[in-house]
Design a protein around this motif. Structure first.
Motif, PDB file in Angstrom:
ATOM      1  N   ALA A  66       0.800  -1.042  -0.102  1.00  9.37           N
ATOM      2  CA  ALA A  66       0.054   0.032   0.229  1.00  9.37           C
ATOM      3  C   ALA A  66       0.777   1.251   0.102  1.00  9.37           C
ATOM      4  O   ALA A  66       0.487   2.147  -0.706  1.00  9.37           O
ATOM      5  CB  ALA A  66      -0.955  -0.002   1.088  1.00  9.37           C
ATOM      6  N   GLN A  67       2.043   1.434   0.812  1.00 13.11           N
ATOM      7  CA  GLN A  67       2.770   2.365   0.904  1.00 13.11           C
ATOM      8  C   GLN A  67       3.603   2.677  -0.427  1.00 13.11           C
ATOM      9  O   GLN A  67       3.445   4.326  -0.756  1.00 13.11           O
ATOM     10  CB  GLN A  67       3.822   2.046   1.892  1.00 13.11           C
ATOM     11  CG  GLN A  67       4.451   3.562   2.452  1.00 13.11           C
ATOM     12  CD  GLN A  67       3.823   4.201   3.396  1.00 13.11           C
ATOM     13  OE1 GLN A  67       2.883   3.830   4.061  1.00 13.11           O
ATOM     14  NE2 GLN A  67       3.844   5.532   3.337  1.00 13.11           N
ATOM     15  N   ARG A  68       3.910   1.876  -1.164  1.00 14.46           N
ATOM     16  CA  ARG A  68       4.375   2.250  -2.628  1.00 14.46           C
ATOM     17  C   ARG A  68       3.382   2.732  -3.552  1.00 14.46           C
ATOM     18  O   ARG A  68       3.819   3.200  -4.412  1.00 14.46           O
ATOM     19  CB  ARG A  68       4.888   0.857  -2.985  1.00 14.46           C
ATOM     20  CG  ARG A  68       6.365   0.405  -2.439  1.00 14.46           C
ATOM     21  CD  ARG A  68       6.937  -0.923  -3.122  1.00 14.46           C
ATOM     22  NE  ARG A  68       6.319  -2.164  -3.247  1.00 14.46           N
ATOM     23  CZ  ARG A  68       6.280  -2.977  -2.178  1.00 14.46           C
ATOM     24  NH1 ARG A  68       7.349  -2.892  -1.505  1.00 14.46           N
ATOM     25  NH2 ARG A  68       5.470  -4.286  -2.132  1.00 14.46           N
ATOM     26  N   GLY A  69       2.130   2.753  -3.073  1.00 16.09           N
ATOM     27  CA  GLY A  69       1.258   3.441  -4.027  1.00 16.09           C
ATOM     28  C   GLY A  69       0.961   4.742  -3.733  1.00 16.09           C
ATOM     29  O   GLY A  69       0.090   5.595  -4.510  1.00 16.09           O
ATOM     30  N   TYR A  70       1.374   5.242  -2.730  1.00 12.15           N
ATOM     31  CA  TYR A  70       1.260   6.536  -2.142  1.00 12.15           C
ATOM     32  C   TYR A  70       2.268   7.574  -2.967  1.00 12.15           C
ATOM     33  O   TYR A  70       3.547   7.161  -3.150  1.00 12.15           O
ATOM     34  CB  TYR A  70       1.278   6.945  -0.664  1.00 12.15           C
ATOM     35  CG  TYR A  70       0.485   5.940  -0.186  1.00 12.15           C
ATOM     36  CD1 TYR A  70      -0.879   5.573  -0.582  1.00 12.15           C
ATOM     37  CD2 TYR A  70       0.471   5.170   1.098  1.00 12.15           C
ATOM     38  CE1 TYR A  70      -1.984   4.758   0.160  1.00 12.15           C
ATOM     39  CE2 TYR A  70      -0.264   4.765   1.875  1.00 12.15           C
ATOM     40  CZ  TYR A  70      -1.531   4.295   1.261  1.00 12.15           C
ATOM     41  OH  TYR A  70      -2.319   3.525   1.898  1.00 12.15           O
ATOM     42  N   ARG A  79      11.891   2.883   9.327  1.00 11.34           N
ATOM     43  CA  ARG A  79      13.032   3.579   8.500  1.00 11.34           C
ATOM     44  C   ARG A  79      13.368   2.202   7.719  1.00 11.34           C
ATOM     45  O   ARG A  79      13.977   2.258   6.551  1.00 11.34           O
ATOM     46  CB  ARG A  79      14.239   4.252   8.859  1.00 11.34           C
ATOM     47  CG  ARG A  79      14.102   5.698   8.890  1.00 11.34           C
ATOM     48  CD  ARG A  79      15.329   6.552   9.341  1.00 11.34           C
ATOM     49  NE  ARG A  79      15.751   5.926  10.700  1.00 11.34           N
ATOM     50  CZ  ARG A  79      15.371   6.751  11.746  1.00 11.34           C
ATOM     51  NH1 ARG A  79      14.332   7.312  11.805  1.00 11.34           N
ATOM     52  NH2 ARG A  79      15.882   6.210  12.881  1.00 11.34           N
ATOM     53  N   ALA A  80      13.742   1.088   8.519  1.00 16.88           N
ATOM     54  CA  ALA A  80      14.270  -0.336   8.122  1.00 16.88           C
ATOM     55  C   ALA A  80      13.053  -0.905   7.052  1.00 16.88           C
ATOM     56  O   ALA A  80      13.500  -1.421   6.036  1.00 16.88           O
ATOM     57  CB  ALA A  80      14.435  -1.308   9.448  1.00 16.88           C
ATOM     58  N   ALA A  81      11.774  -0.418   7.203  1.00 14.26           N
ATOM     59  CA  ALA A  81      10.866  -1.151   6.785  1.00 14.26           C
ATOM     60  C   ALA A  81      10.728  -0.318   5.124  1.00 14.26           C
ATOM     61  O   ALA A  81      10.519  -1.197   4.249  1.00 14.26           O
ATOM     62  CB  ALA A  81       9.383  -1.000   7.487  1.00 14.26           C
ATOM     63  N   LEU A  82      10.908   0.957   5.453  1.00 13.58           N
ATOM     64  CA  LEU A  82      10.819   1.768   4.119  1.00 13.58           C
ATOM     65  C   LEU A  82      11.972   1.217   3.217  1.00 13.58           C
ATOM     66  O   LEU A  82      11.854   1.386   1.984  1.00 13.58           O
ATOM     67  CB  LEU A  82      10.937   3.174   4.457  1.00 13.58           C
ATOM     68  CG  LEU A  82       9.651   3.883   5.241  1.00 13.58           C
ATOM     69  CD1 LEU A  82       9.865   5.236   5.736  1.00 13.58           C
ATOM     70  CD2 LEU A  82       8.618   3.769   4.329  1.00 13.58           C
ATOM     71  N   GLY A 111      11.236  -2.005   1.719  1.00 10.68           N
ATOM     72  CA  GLY A 111      10.477  -1.854   0.686  1.00 10.68           C
ATOM     73  C   GLY A 111      10.673  -0.914  -0.555  1.00 10.68           C
ATOM     74  O   GLY A 111       9.708  -0.859  -1.486  1.00 10.68           O
ATOM     75  N   ALA A 112      11.722  -0.413  -0.556  1.00  8.19           N
ATOM     76  CA  ALA A 112      11.991   0.403  -1.658  1.00  8.19           C
ATOM     77  C   ALA A 112      11.148   1.773  -1.779  1.00  8.19           C
ATOM     78  O   ALA A 112      10.890   2.127  -2.920  1.00  8.19           O
ATOM     79  CB  ALA A 112      12.294  -0.129  -3.052  1.00  8.19           C
ATOM     80  N   VAL A 113      10.886   2.169  -0.574  1.00  8.71           N
ATOM     81  CA  VAL A 113       9.884   3.478  -0.319  1.00  8.71           C
ATOM     82  C   VAL A 113      10.593   4.631  -0.193  1.00  8.71           C
ATOM     83  O   VAL A 113      11.282   4.585   0.769  1.00  8.71           O
ATOM     84  CB  VAL A 113       8.783   3.239   0.635  1.00  8.71           C
ATOM     85  CG1 VAL A 113       7.861   4.309   0.570  1.00  8.71           C
ATOM     86  CG2 VAL A 113       7.953   1.765   0.236  1.00  8.71           C
TER      87      VAL A 113
END
Length: 211
Positions: A106-110, A143-146, A149-151
């Protein structure tokens, strides 16, 4: 297509205040703006308790659904938080990392992710806040999650109007220079902080987009 601005950050870093102030400014500039509140707050207020581990996935899904619904008929959506914060707290509190995959999808779609720095004092806020000691561990997980996920994201820092100006710089840049080819993946227009630093002063110089 709406620009969705997703605010992420540890507790008591000004996400709710910033979301509403951004909404007010952008609406005054003529944009059709929706501010999507944090569903977790509604959940806790309605039930008078924090969620159980088995309720985390439903809360995350509802947050994502509300953001998507708002994007259908607005120019700009300001999301007070996203499912990624639910995933982070589920990991931190319950040692459950199962929510990351859907949350990062979902985050990559923002269109824009803003990360609020730890340069505001911690303040209590009922059931939702665990204490100042959790802020740095939570930010490290965010930050690790981002990164996984390459966000891409921009840091928002400063006090009062300076914090708003920091966020507006990133939002206006995203509105003026959309790049749909990236679709939420790491965009070279943005810089981001390392996954081992949670000092707001250290992050401050990284918060602005590159032209």
């Amino acid at each position: 297509m709406a620009l969705t601005v997703a605010l992420l950050g540890a507790e008591s870093t000004g996400k709710t205040t910033l979301a509403h102030r951004l909404g007010e400014v952008l609406a005054a500039e003529g944009h059709r703006v929706a501010v999507v509140a944090e569903y977790l707050r509604e959940f806790c207020d309605t039930r008078g308790r924090t969620p159980r581990p088995d309720e985390q996935a439903g809360i995350a899904a509802e947050q994502t659904r509300r953001i998507a619904e708002a994007a259908q008929d607005h120019d700009v959506v300001i999301a007070d938080t996203t499912a990624l914060m639910i995933a982070v707290y589920s990991d931190h509190l319950f040692d459950d990392d199962s929510l990351y995959a859907a949350a990062l999808h979902a985050q990559r779609g923002y269109g824009l992710t803003l990360l609020t720095a730890l340069d505001l004092p911690w303040e209590p806020d009922g059931l939702q806040r665990d204490g100042p000691h959790v802020r740095e561990p939570v930010m490290r997980r965010v930050r690790a999650a981002l990164a996984r996920g390459a966000v891409s994201y921009a840091i928002v820092a400063g006090q009062g109007d300076a914090r708003l100006a920091s966020a507006l710089t990133a939002v206006r840049h995203a509105l003026e220079c959309p790049d749909p080819a990236y679709e939420g993946r790491v965009n070279p227009r943005w810089q981001w902080a390392c996954d081992r630093c949670s000092d707001g002063d250290c992050e401050r110089h990284l918060r602005l987009p590159r032209g």
